[in-house]
Motif scaffolding. Sequence first.
Motif, mmCIF file in Angstrom:
data_model
loop_
_atom_site.group_PDB
_atom_site.id
_atom_site.type_symbol
_atom_site.label_atom_id
_atom_site.label_comp_id
_atom_site.label_asym_id
_atom_site.label_seq_id
_atom_site.Cartn_x
_atom_site.Cartn_y
_atom_site.Cartn_z
ATOM 1 N N THR A 195 0.710 -1.052 -0.181
ATOM 2 C CA THR A 195 -0.291 0.006 -0.241
ATOM 3 C C THR A 195 0.520 1.070 0.273
ATOM 4 O OG1 THR A 195 -0.658 0.095 2.167
ATOM 5 C CG2 THR A 195 -1.908 -1.529 1.126
ATOM 6 N N ASP A 243 -5.814 -0.777 -4.141
ATOM 7 C CA ASP A 243 -6.864 -1.300 -3.395
ATOM 8 C C ASP A 243 -7.196 -0.260 -1.943
ATOM 9 O OD1 ASP A 243 -7.644 -4.044 -1.709
ATOM 10 O OD2 ASP A 243 -8.995 -2.404 -1.974
ATOM 11 N N THR A 244 -8.454 0.561 -1.733
ATOM 12 C CA THR A 244 -8.380 1.540 -0.284
ATOM 13 C C THR A 244 -8.259 1.161 0.450
ATOM 14 O OG1 THR A 244 -10.448 2.326 -1.424
ATOM 15 C CG2 THR A 244 -8.698 3.478 -2.073
ATOM 16 N N ILE A 300 -2.441 4.065 -5.612
ATOM 17 C CA ILE A 300 -3.334 3.283 -4.148
ATOM 18 C C ILE A 300 -4.232 2.667 -4.921
ATOM 19 C CG2 ILE A 300 -5.796 3.537 -2.437
ATOM 20 C CD1 ILE A 300 -4.504 5.918 -1.676
ATOM 21 N N THR A 331 -7.502 -1.425 2.121
ATOM 22 C CA THR A 331 -6.343 -2.226 2.518
ATOM 23 C C THR A 331 -5.849 -1.241 3.403
ATOM 24 O OG1 THR A 331 -4.914 -1.785 0.864
ATOM 25 C CG2 THR A 331 -6.165 -3.900 0.851
ATOM 26 N N LEU A 332 -5.627 0.066 3.671
ATOM 27 C CA LEU A 332 -5.363 1.523 4.081
ATOM 28 C C LEU A 332 -5.717 1.100 5.226
ATOM 29 C CD1 LEU A 332 -6.267 4.325 2.074
ATOM 30 C CD2 LEU A 332 -4.194 3.359 2.285
#
Length: 587
Positions: A204, A566-567, A564, A569-570
């Motif tokens: 990420t 995959d948001t 980004i 996974t933040l």
Amino acid sequence: MNNYLLTIPLDFTWNWKNNIIINAEPKNETSPTTGANTPSLMRGTMYHGPANSSEVYIYGGTTFMANQSFQTYTTPTASTYALWSYNYNTTDYPWRQFDVSQPWMPNHGASAEAVDQGIAFYLNGQIDWGTSTSTLNVLSDEETYMPVSGMVVLDLYSHTSRNISTASIRGNAPRVGGKMEYIAPVGSKGVLVALGGQISNSSTVWANVSQGNLLDFSSVDVFDVGSLVHDTSGDGKWFLQNTTGEIPPPRIDFCTVSISAPDNSSHHIYMYGGQDPTHGDPDHANRKNMAYDDVHVLSLPAFEWTIVYGNAESPRYGHNCHVAGGRQMITVGGNISNSGVCDWELKGVAVLDMSNMTWGSVFTANASGYEVPPELFNATGGTAKGAATIKEPVLGWTNEGLKTVFNTVRDELNPALTNPTPKKKNHVGAIAGGVVGGVVGLALIGLALFFLHRRHRSSKTLVLAELADDELHDRRAELADEKMKGQLQSYNENNPAELADPGPFELNAPRTFVEADGTTVIQAAELSGMTVVKGASPGVPFIRTPGDDLPTSPFATPLSTPPISDTSTLPGSPHSPVSPFWEKKLG
């Protein structure tokens, strides 16, 4: 928080045990033009500034966020003014702020400066929750950060910048916590040597200081400054070079200084302390990081490591080091542990004599010049005065292009570029301290001790490859007297004046002009591809950086950030869902 600017005079001998003088100047001032407060930040850097200037410069940094209830705490502001200057020679408001057109104000990067050319460098770094008002409510802990790529190149004459790609450096990822040194005598315009640092192993955009990979010291990255100065349309050239010898364990937050043999036949980077944030120290239950109290030296062109001081009882990290008094390394500030133990060095200052390898409490203002210590002879050959016999790495050059750089004569010493026999440089001046990292009272740019109190009024301190003011005037006189080929000043700021034919032409009679200090100078015209900007002076190379007034789009590349993918996974609240700010800036 510490809201003072501290200075240490270097024009007399002192002992930190009894008579060191630290001058504290309150900086609770606001800009008369913008109303902005002077910066109180940590993990930025402080630059010496051009040799003929009475201003030092502060670039980058982040607000200390771990104690927001402290009485001097101020909320992070916008990143617009990432560059500040402080004029130590004025009685009026001494601070100025500059918008250098970079999207972020980075911190925890590696910095270096070519004082002799008025150019400063800032390699990679990070943004975090103390960076600006934009990141304040997005990041919520002190260990999470976002790495930023590229190397910012600052022209400290024009207060402009550009960001060049660093995609070719080791690890192919931005790094934090490393260091970088400028070696002036190598190559046509000097080289930068980047050492160590930490790169993220996260998929990420976020990284964590206790995770990631530390770059070891089995190789270093070398940047040819001349490749950028001579071709301002490109990103310059990086080279990877493997090292040998007693290679130090990997770490970040160490300090470095560089110094050369008296005859410039060898060059030495001293590295002191540091920490490994990814491994705890089993012998100290209250210390979460492994910290070091050792000194290693990387000698060039052998690129060989030598340990000159073993791991002792006072580990230190987040500190800064400075060359002063000709041969001494002064260390300032930093953390010694996480257990709350007080610093044995009463004022957070210590002195290492780099020639006899002894630590002490005394700074000697009139010490003799640097000599190569016997401990480094295996890496250099020769003697204390120089005459190094080892001219290349033991295992050979990792990249033959770097061999060419090391065999290139500095521009102003190259007979093909200058007719007169060059005078021996008298490298005098001063040193600018960086931002002192670490504990609250020592982690702020406001507390960044810099050794500039009498920078141009005394020749008691040292800067490698700095062109003294008197030499500058001598150089101009030589240009006029010898009628040598000189620089052709541009008739337009955006369009350099060039001769139509590649052959040499003799220009008209020299012109006479008066300097700001009243000195009358006769200047011959000179043809040169390296100086085309307004205000250029013969023999003083400038780097040309773009501005808004250029007729074509600037070639500066903005600080880039990973996309980004995959948001969801933040990490951590409030990282998920991503706020509109990050969607706009990073999406």
